[in-house]
Design a protein around this motif. Structure first.
Motif, PDB file in Angstrom:
ATOM      1  N   ALA A   1       0.814  -1.216   0.000  1.00 24.23           N
ATOM      2  CA  ALA A   1       0.000   0.000   0.000  1.00 24.23           C
ATOM      3  C   ALA A   1       0.848   1.266   0.000  1.00 24.23           C
ATOM      4  CB  ALA A   1      -0.923   0.014   1.216  1.00 24.23           C
ATOM      5  N   GLY A   2       2.169   1.101   0.107  1.00 22.40           N
ATOM      6  CA  GLY A   2       3.028   2.274   0.223  1.00 22.40           C
ATOM      7  C   GLY A   2       4.345   2.109  -0.497  1.00 22.40           C
ATOM      8  N   MET A   3       5.408   2.461   0.180  1.00 22.59           N
ATOM      9  CA  MET A   3       6.737   2.566  -0.424  1.00 22.59           C
ATOM     10  C   MET A   3       7.742   1.762   0.404  1.00 22.59           C
ATOM     11  SD  MET A   3       8.649   6.167  -1.214  1.00 22.59           S
ATOM     12  CE  MET A   3       9.979   6.314  -2.385  1.00 22.59           C
ATOM     13  N   ARG A   4       8.514   0.922  -0.276  1.00 21.68           N
ATOM     14  CA  ARG A   4       9.527   0.111   0.398  1.00 21.68           C
ATOM     15  C   ARG A   4      10.912   0.653   0.050  1.00 21.68           C
ATOM     16  NH1 ARG A   4      12.472  -4.683  -0.756  1.00 21.68           N
ATOM     17  NH2 ARG A   4      11.582  -4.683  -2.853  1.00 21.68           N
ATOM     18  N   PHE A   5      11.731   0.843   1.078  1.00 18.13           N
ATOM     19  CA  PHE A   5      13.090   1.363   0.915  1.00 18.13           C
ATOM     20  C   PHE A   5      14.084   0.205   0.937  1.00 18.13           C
ATOM     21  CE2 PHE A   5      10.590   4.858   2.313  1.00 18.13           C
ATOM     22  CZ  PHE A   5      11.204   6.022   1.872  1.00 18.13           C
ATOM     23  N   THR A   6      14.951   0.146  -0.062  1.00 23.73           N
ATOM     24  CA  THR A   6      15.961  -0.916  -0.104  1.00 23.73           C
ATOM     25  C   THR A   6      17.321  -0.442   0.387  1.00 23.73           C
ATOM     26  OG1 THR A   6      16.582  -0.414  -2.398  1.00 23.73           O
ATOM     27  CG2 THR A   6      14.803  -1.996  -2.067  1.00 23.73           C
TER      28      THR A   6
ATOM     29  N   ILE B   1       9.527   1.019   5.580  1.00 25.75           N
ATOM     30  CA  ILE B   1       8.328   1.073   4.742  1.00 25.75           C
ATOM     31  C   ILE B   1       7.521   2.295   5.154  1.00 25.75           C
ATOM     32  CG2 ILE B   1       6.159  -0.098   4.163  1.00 25.75           C
ATOM     33  CD1 ILE B   1       7.649  -2.755   4.885  1.00 25.75           C
ATOM     34  N   ALA B   2       6.991   3.009   4.183  1.00 25.00           N
ATOM     35  CA  ALA B   2       6.152   4.178   4.472  1.00 25.00           C
ATOM     36  C   ALA B   2       4.843   4.065   3.709  1.00 25.00           C
ATOM     37  CB  ALA B   2       6.879   5.470   4.094  1.00 25.00           C
ATOM     38  N   ARG B   3       3.744   4.244   4.420  1.00 27.20           N
ATOM     39  CA  ARG B   3       2.413   4.261   3.806  1.00 27.20           C
ATOM     40  C   ARG B   3       1.726   5.586   4.136  1.00 27.20           C
ATOM     41  NH1 ARG B   3      -2.697  -0.004   4.511  1.00 27.20           N
ATOM     42  NH2 ARG B   3      -4.232   1.321   3.454  1.00 27.20           N
ATOM     43  N   TRP B   4       1.195   6.223   3.112  1.00 26.86           N
ATOM     44  CA  TRP B   4       0.466   7.478   3.301  1.00 26.86           C
ATOM     45  C   TRP B   4      -0.547   7.562   2.173  1.00 26.86           C
ATOM     46  CZ3 TRP B   4       3.149  12.951   3.304  1.00 26.86           C
ATOM     47  CH2 TRP B   4       2.246  13.900   3.772  1.00 26.86           C
ATOM     48  N   ASP B   5      -1.738   7.080   2.413  1.00 25.24           N
ATOM     49  CA  ASP B   5      -2.753   6.953   1.369  1.00 25.24           C
ATOM     50  C   ASP B   5      -3.046   8.314   0.741  1.00 25.24           C
ATOM     51  OD1 ASP B   5      -2.725   4.395   2.245  1.00 25.24           O
ATOM     52  OD2 ASP B   5      -4.808   4.296   2.866  1.00 25.24           O
TER      53      ASP B   5
ATOM     54  N   PRO C   1       0.950   3.532  -4.189  1.00 24.50           N
ATOM     55  CA  PRO C   1       1.111   2.160  -3.686  1.00 24.50           C
ATOM     56  C   PRO C   1       2.109   1.346  -4.511  1.00 24.50           C
ATOM     57  CG  PRO C   1      -1.210   2.760  -3.831  1.00 24.50           C
ATOM     58  CD  PRO C   1      -0.447   3.847  -4.527  1.00 24.50           C
ATOM     59  N   GLY C   2       2.792   0.445  -3.831  1.00 24.49           N
ATOM     60  CA  GLY C   2       3.665  -0.514  -4.496  1.00 24.49           C
ATOM     61  C   GLY C   2       4.993   0.030  -4.974  1.00 24.49           C
ATOM     62  N   ARG C   3       5.379   1.216  -4.516  1.00 28.79           N
ATOM     63  CA  ARG C   3       6.644   1.786  -4.968  1.00 28.79           C
ATOM     64  C   ARG C   3       7.821   1.197  -4.196  1.00 28.79           C
ATOM     65  NH1 ARG C   3       6.648   7.904  -4.231  1.00 28.79           N
ATOM     66  NH2 ARG C   3       8.744   7.648  -5.094  1.00 28.79           N
ATOM     67  N   THR C   4       8.962   1.125  -4.869  1.00 31.46           N
ATOM     68  CA  THR C   4      10.227   0.736  -4.242  1.00 31.46           C
ATOM     69  C   THR C   4      11.273   1.775  -4.619  1.00 31.46           C
ATOM     70  OG1 THR C   4       9.707  -1.632  -4.352  1.00 31.46           O
ATOM     71  CG2 THR C   4      12.018  -1.037  -4.085  1.00 31.46           C
ATOM     72  N   THR C   5      12.094   2.161  -3.654  1.00 33.88           N
ATOM     73  CA  THR C   5      13.150   3.122  -3.938  1.00 33.88           C
ATOM     74  C   THR C   5      14.486   2.594  -3.430  1.00 33.88           C
ATOM     75  OG1 THR C   5      13.961   5.383  -3.569  1.00 33.88           O
ATOM     76  CG2 THR C   5      12.713   4.382  -1.778  1.00 33.88           C
ATOM     77  N   ASP C   6      15.540   2.862  -4.203  1.00 29.94           N
ATOM     78  CA  ASP C   6      16.886   2.519  -3.743  1.00 29.94           C
ATOM     79  C   ASP C   6      17.641   3.750  -3.268  1.00 29.94           C
ATOM     80  OD1 ASP C   6      17.405   3.797  -6.129  1.00 29.94           O
ATOM     81  OD2 ASP C   6      18.490   2.129  -7.056  1.00 29.94           O
TER      82      ASP C   6
END
Length: 462
Positions: free
Chosen positions: A62-67, A270-274, A279-284
């Protein structure tokens, strides 16, 4: 003309006031969920192979995952000091375990309360001195990380988030899971013979038993995340709330906590902020725990000041940028948790340089010496066991790793000609960071770190 001008200025002022009120209404609630000694690779959406974390994974979908999220110190007290001050460890003063921040350092509850937020903390504190962190105490989550009952109840959290709809809140939920003694959850659900051990472990029956007990507490952590999100949803607060999950440093099983290795300072985030985070983003993009507080201050309508080392990641969250930092920096000062053993490190997202400043000394973390799994590692007569145990106690001055090819950091590239430029570049960046922080290296990890011996210091930016 003067009347017309007055009316125009009055109109502009009214418009500005209306805009400020609208902005205030749009300020998000904030929830930061912090694990305790949880390795990033044991979270489902980060590739866990032995266990599932459906609630944390749902947060990521639902949000953003940081790698490339990092903490600066792989022990709990300094990690929390960095998170709650937005400052690197040496500058905030609380850079070793059981430490206290410097006099005059402003913390999360102080900064956000000034901006009109209620600021609460449920669960583990491990921050010193307590009077510098005036969080409202929110009941329901275990405070002592050594408890044998790490269960939780939600009544306190539900009351806090529901109390006043007109007043924004920031809530830290600081779990004690999966910190030792690993007495919560159901380890019997794991087939010990089928567990896939990370390659920096030594495979013994005791290792498998301990690893299963640790994974069982990650189940509890995942349940806590699910319950917090559910409480927000049931009160129709989820759309107005930024939720951040952080895994803290890695497990106490050797090779993570108490180190500057990837397994210790790399974190799940992980950050979620509707409505604000796609949704479903990944950032490096490289981010550090010090960036969290400036982000919350900026989103609360404040202006992060130069006292904080961190920088707001709001542009990342909202998709206005895909880069943040060039390097991540780390340190470990071992005393009083063992003999002095200062470590410093820098990474660019792929390559990581670790500088062991006293390589002729033996690394000892007193909390781990009596652990049954470590004793079983020492008793195992294999080349792999000798290597793993040997690298824990005795380390070269420099370690360089390509984490893309070697995420467990088992092949040291330091000193190899083909990596000389990379090593030199990272070392220059590390030394520059240390100078800017007023970090004396060996001089920072001494008996003066013992709380009874350490004089009070005011914070002065170098």
């Amino acid at each position: 003309m003067n009347l017309q001008r007055t009316l125009m200025l009055g109109g502009f002022a009214a418009a500005a006031l209306t805009g400020q009120q609208a902005a205030a209404q749009k300020r998000p609630n904030m929830v930061v969920i912090l694990a305790d000694d949880c390795s990033w690779h044991d979270i489902g959406c980060y590739g866990a192979v032995n266990n599932r974390t459906p609630h944390i994974d749902s947060l990521a979908r639902a949000g953003m995952r940081f790698t490339n999220a990092w903490n600066s110190v792989s022990t709990s007290v300094p990690t929390r000091h960095c998170l709650y001050t937005g400052m690197y460890p040496i500058r905030n003063g609380g850079h070793y375990n059981l430490s206290a921040i410097r006099e005059g350092v402003e913390t999360m509850p102080v900064r956000l309360a000034r901006l009109g937020y209620r600021v609460g903390l449920a669960g583990k504190w491990h921050i010193h001195p307590k009077e510098a962190f005036p969080f409202e105490r929110v009941p329901g989550f275990a405070v002592n990380c050594l408890t044998k009952d790490p269960s939780h109840t939600m009544k306190g959290v539900e009351e806090f988030i529901s109390r006043n709809r007109e007043e924004p809140f920031c809530l830290v939920v600081a779990s004690v899971n999966p910190h030792v003694p690993w007495t919560g959850g159901d380890p019997s659900k794991f087939d010990l013979g089928k567990l896939v051990l990370p390659p920096h472990f030594v495979d013994t029956p005791q290792t498998r038993k301990s690893y299963a007990a640790y994974l069982a507490e990650i189940d509890l952590l995942d349940r806590e995340v699910g319950d917090v999100v559910r409480a927000l949803r049931e009160r129709e607060l989820l759309d107005d709330t930024l939720v951040i999950f952080l895994s803290e440093q890695g497990t106490q099983l050797t090779g993570a906590k108490w180190t500057n290795w990837n397994a210790g300072v790399h974190a799940a985030m992980i950050a979620r902020w509707d409505g604000r985070i796609r949704p479903g983003r990944t950032t490096d993009a490289i981010v550090q725990y010090e960036d969290i507080l400036p982000t919350l201050v900026a989103l609360a309508g404040g202006s992060p000041d130069r006292e904080m080392d961190g920088r707001s990641i709001a542009p990342l969250l909202e998709g206005r940028s895909d880069r943040h930092r060039k390097y991540a920096f780390h340190l470990h000062d071992n005393y009083p948790s063992g003999p002095p053993y200062p470590i410093r490190a820098a990474g660019d997202g792929r390559y990581r340089l670790i500088w062991n400043l006293t390589p002729d000394q033996r690394m000892i973390a007193k909390n781990m010496e009596n652990e049954l799994w470590l004793k079983s590692w020492k008793a195992t007569d294999t080349e792999h066991a000798k290597f793993i145990v040997g690298r824990w106690y005795h380390r070269p001055e420099f370690e360089l790793y390509d984490t893309a090819a070697d995420p467990w950091e088992l092949t040291n590239l330091a000193g190899k000609k083909e990596y000389a430029r990379i090593q030199a570049r990272l070392f220059r960046a590390l030394k520059k960071w240390m100078r800017g922080q007023g970090d004396t290296g060996i001089g920072a990890d001494t008996e003066q770190n013992k709380p009874a011996n350490r004089p009070a210091q005011k914070n002065v930016r170098p």
